[in-house]
Design a protein around this motif. Structure first.
Motif, PDB file in Angstrom:
ATOM      1  N   THR A 123      46.426  14.259   2.034  1.00  0.00           N
ATOM      2  CA  THR A 123      46.737  12.842   2.289  1.00  0.00           C
ATOM      3  C   THR A 123      47.576  12.224   1.165  1.00  0.00           C
ATOM      4  OG1 THR A 123      44.547  12.320   1.418  1.00  0.00           O
ATOM      5  CG2 THR A 123      44.775  12.343   3.821  1.00  0.00           C
ATOM      6  N   ALA A 124      47.471  12.765  -0.043  1.00  0.00           N
ATOM      7  CA  ALA A 124      48.304  12.239  -1.144  1.00  0.00           C
ATOM      8  C   ALA A 124      48.482  13.291  -2.224  1.00  0.00           C
ATOM      9  CB  ALA A 124      47.662  10.988  -1.737  1.00  0.00           C
ATOM     10  N   LEU A 125      49.656  13.242  -2.869  1.00  0.00           N
ATOM     11  CA  LEU A 125      49.966  14.147  -3.980  1.00  0.00           C
ATOM     12  C   LEU A 125      50.364  13.271  -5.159  1.00  0.00           C
ATOM     13  CD1 LEU A 125      52.426  16.587  -2.137  1.00  0.00           C
ATOM     14  CD2 LEU A 125      50.080  17.114  -2.843  1.00  0.00           C
ATOM     15  N   SER A 126      49.791  13.539  -6.307  1.00  0.00           N
ATOM     16  CA  SER A 126      50.172  12.749  -7.473  1.00  0.00           C
ATOM     17  C   SER A 126      50.375  13.696  -8.649  1.00  0.00           C
ATOM     18  CB  SER A 126      49.068  11.717  -7.732  1.00  0.00           C
ATOM     19  OG  SER A 126      49.226  11.173  -8.992  1.00  0.00           O
ATOM     20  N   VAL A 134      45.461  16.197  -5.828  1.00  0.00           N
ATOM     21  CA  VAL A 134      45.616  16.224  -4.365  1.00  0.00           C
ATOM     22  C   VAL A 134      44.390  15.606  -3.712  1.00  0.00           C
ATOM     23  CG1 VAL A 134      45.960  17.726  -2.347  1.00  0.00           C
ATOM     24  CG2 VAL A 134      46.934  18.383  -4.559  1.00  0.00           C
ATOM     25  N   THR A 135      44.629  14.729  -2.734  1.00  0.00           N
ATOM     26  CA  THR A 135      43.502  14.260  -1.916  1.00  0.00           C
ATOM     27  C   THR A 135      43.694  14.803  -0.505  1.00  0.00           C
ATOM     28  OG1 THR A 135      44.638  12.209  -1.370  1.00  0.00           O
ATOM     29  CG2 THR A 135      43.120  12.131  -3.251  1.00  0.00           C
ATOM     30  N   PRO A 141      38.783  15.607  -3.465  1.00  0.00           N
ATOM     31  CA  PRO A 141      40.042  15.693  -4.230  1.00  0.00           C
ATOM     32  C   PRO A 141      39.996  16.849  -5.239  1.00  0.00           C
ATOM     33  CG  PRO A 141      39.169  13.445  -4.241  1.00  0.00           C
ATOM     34  CD  PRO A 141      38.130  14.310  -3.608  1.00  0.00           C
ATOM     35  N   ASN A 156      54.406  17.980   6.143  1.00  0.00           N
ATOM     36  CA  ASN A 156      53.642  16.899   5.525  1.00  0.00           C
ATOM     37  C   ASN A 156      53.931  16.839   4.021  1.00  0.00           C
ATOM     38  OD1 ASN A 156      51.547  14.911   5.415  1.00  0.00           O
ATOM     39  ND2 ASN A 156      50.121  16.472   4.693  1.00  0.00           N
ATOM     40  N   LEU A 160      55.419  13.731   1.806  1.00  0.00           N
ATOM     41  CA  LEU A 160      54.689  13.127   0.686  1.00  0.00           C
ATOM     42  C   LEU A 160      55.452  13.241  -0.634  1.00  0.00           C
ATOM     43  CD1 LEU A 160      51.092  14.436   1.522  1.00  0.00           C
ATOM     44  CD2 LEU A 160      51.892  12.067   1.717  1.00  0.00           C
TER      45      LEU A 160
END
Ligand SMILES: Cc1cc2nc3c(=O)[nH]c(=O)nc-3n(C[C@H](O)[C@H](O)[C@H](O)COP(=O)(O)OP(=O)(O)OC[C@H]3O[C@@H](n4cnc5c(N)ncnc54)[C@H](O)[C@@H]3O)c2cc1C
Length: 383
Positions: A123-126, A134-135, A141, A156, A160
């Motif tokens: 759902t998210a990469l930071s 990563v979530t 996470p 995906n 992102l």
């Protein structure tokens, strides 16, 4: 080694191929796949020439793939009365080694020993200086050293990490659909029927009934196959030959898959600690090269990470340099006008290319050339 953990998104062809190599090179690999299991289905896909063969052999999967070959069967092009118009030789549609996409995905999955998170998605990469946080939709996470996007044309990870799909994916004016319509339809000789802008193929070992039709980009819910079945039925309104019977079976089709013919164009395969491979980076739907590019791409990307001792900056730059030239075929042409020519004259001209040994020979030569156009390094000789 600098980096040791990697998260791969996508468990079709490119993802498990990369997972195979990286686990062999000592990495800890996790693969996340949206589907609840390895996805079955799809038509037959093919490999051509010594480059594909060498990579499959080095992976240790060549013999098993050969045992699952569908065998290139000739396909007869018919008119509305069923009268043969031309024959597409098996060597043209099936390359040198042909296998059902679902069988290949299953073999590759079996040749990996790593963690799989099925039924989940990132759902998210930071990115931070020393990893990527990563979530997931379901899992807790986690942090990984690197993230690889092997999640297909509608990637995906690309969305992102690189930006929206519209910046990288171009619709090529056609859609295709695959449907399992039961043995009565699948059995028998492989035949293909055209009307301007519409193609239908049934029969033979290539699995599902296969449809290609010209259309502007269709907007639909990717998870709603009922809606997609209706889109196909609408597109074949008024069609002749066996289409009324085939369309009547679509609502009950056991498996159904619809997508656009699209091309991915991206100026960098990596951004920081995130890298793309397979259709996510160099997809060109039904171009005939997607599976070979995915297999060779995974080999080169993993090999460069090994050669650079895990330094992703060095490895990603080398992967880009070595692979972009090989993947140039993905930037050319579209299978749409060839499979579903737009006018009766263009259908006749297309059929004619299959009647001419000379033209057919030229086409086969060109595809062989693209499939071998890379100097393949041996990253781990003797391993
Ligand atoms: C069901 C199916 C049928 C296909 N049929 C054909 C065919 O008939 N003929 C043909 O030439 N090619 C077909 N393809 C495409 C072909 O597999 C690819 O062109 C090629 O092999 C490159 O593979 P890839 O692994 O890069 O991408 P793909 O094979 O497209 O695989 C991408 C994988 O990523 C997964 N995924 C997508 N989104 C997410 C997400 N958000 N999170 C986690 N995972 C995600 C998908 O479920 C899929 O397993 C098909 C692909 C699929 C998935």
């Amino acid at each position: 080694m600098k980096n040791r953990t990697v998260l791969i998104s996508g468990a079709s062809i490119a993802g498990p191929a990369l997972a195979h190599w990286l686990t062999r090179y000592g990495w800890t690999v996790t693969v996340v796949e949206r589907a609840p299991a390895v996805r079955p289905g799809g038509q037959a896909v093919d490999f051509k020439g010594p480059t594909h063969r060498a990579v499959l052999e080095r992976m240790g999967v060549l013999d098993e793939i050969l045992r699952h070959q569908t065998g290139g069967q000739d396909q007869t092009i018919v008119d509305a009365t069923g009268k043969p118009q031309a024959v597409i030789p098996g060597e043209f549609t099936g390359g040198e080694i042909e296998i059902r996409r679902g069988d290949l995905a299953e073999i590759l999955h079996r040749h990996t020993s790593c963690e799989y998170l099925f039924g989940d998605t990132i759902t998210a990469l930071s990115e931070t200086p020393d990893g990527v946080d990563v979530t997931f939709a379901n899992a807790e996470p986690r942090r990984f050293d690197l993230v690889a996007g092997a999640d297909g044309i509608h990637s995906n990870v690309r969305r992102l990490a690189f930006g929206p799909e519209r910046d990288y994916v171009r619709h090529l004016g056609y859609h295709y659909a695959l449907a399992e319509l039961g043995e009565q339809v699948a059995d028998g000789e492989a035949v293909m029927y055209n009307e301007p802008g519409r193609m239908t193929a049934v029969g033979g070992p290539k699995a599902s009934a296969f449809f290609v039709f010209a259309s502007p980009e269709l907007h639909y819910d990717r998870t709603d196959t009922e809606q997609q079945r209706r889109l196909l039925i609408d597109a074949y309104q008024g069609a002749g030959w066996r289409l009324p019977e085939l369309m009547a079976r679509i609502p009950q089709a056991r498996e159904f898959y619809l997508d656009s013919l699209s091309r991915v164009t991206i100026d960098r395969y990596s951004r920081g600690r995130v890298v793309l491979l397979g259709d996510a980076a160099y997809g060109n739907t039904l171009g005939g090269f997607g599976t070979g590019l995915a297999i060779v791409g995974a080999y080169v990307l993993a090999g460069e990470l090994l050669a650079a001792d895990g330094d992703h900056r060095v490895a990603f730059a080398r992967y880009e340099k070595l692979f972009r030239g090989y993947a140039k075929i993905s930037q050319r042409g579209s299978a749409g006008p060839f499979l579903a020519p737009p006018s009766p004259l263009r259908i006749k001209l297309r059929d004619w290319t299959f009647k001419s040994r000379f033209l057919l020979g030229l086409m086969l030569k060109a595809t062989d050339k693209f499939a071998t156009d890379i100097e393949l390094p041996d990253y781990a000789p003797g391993s």
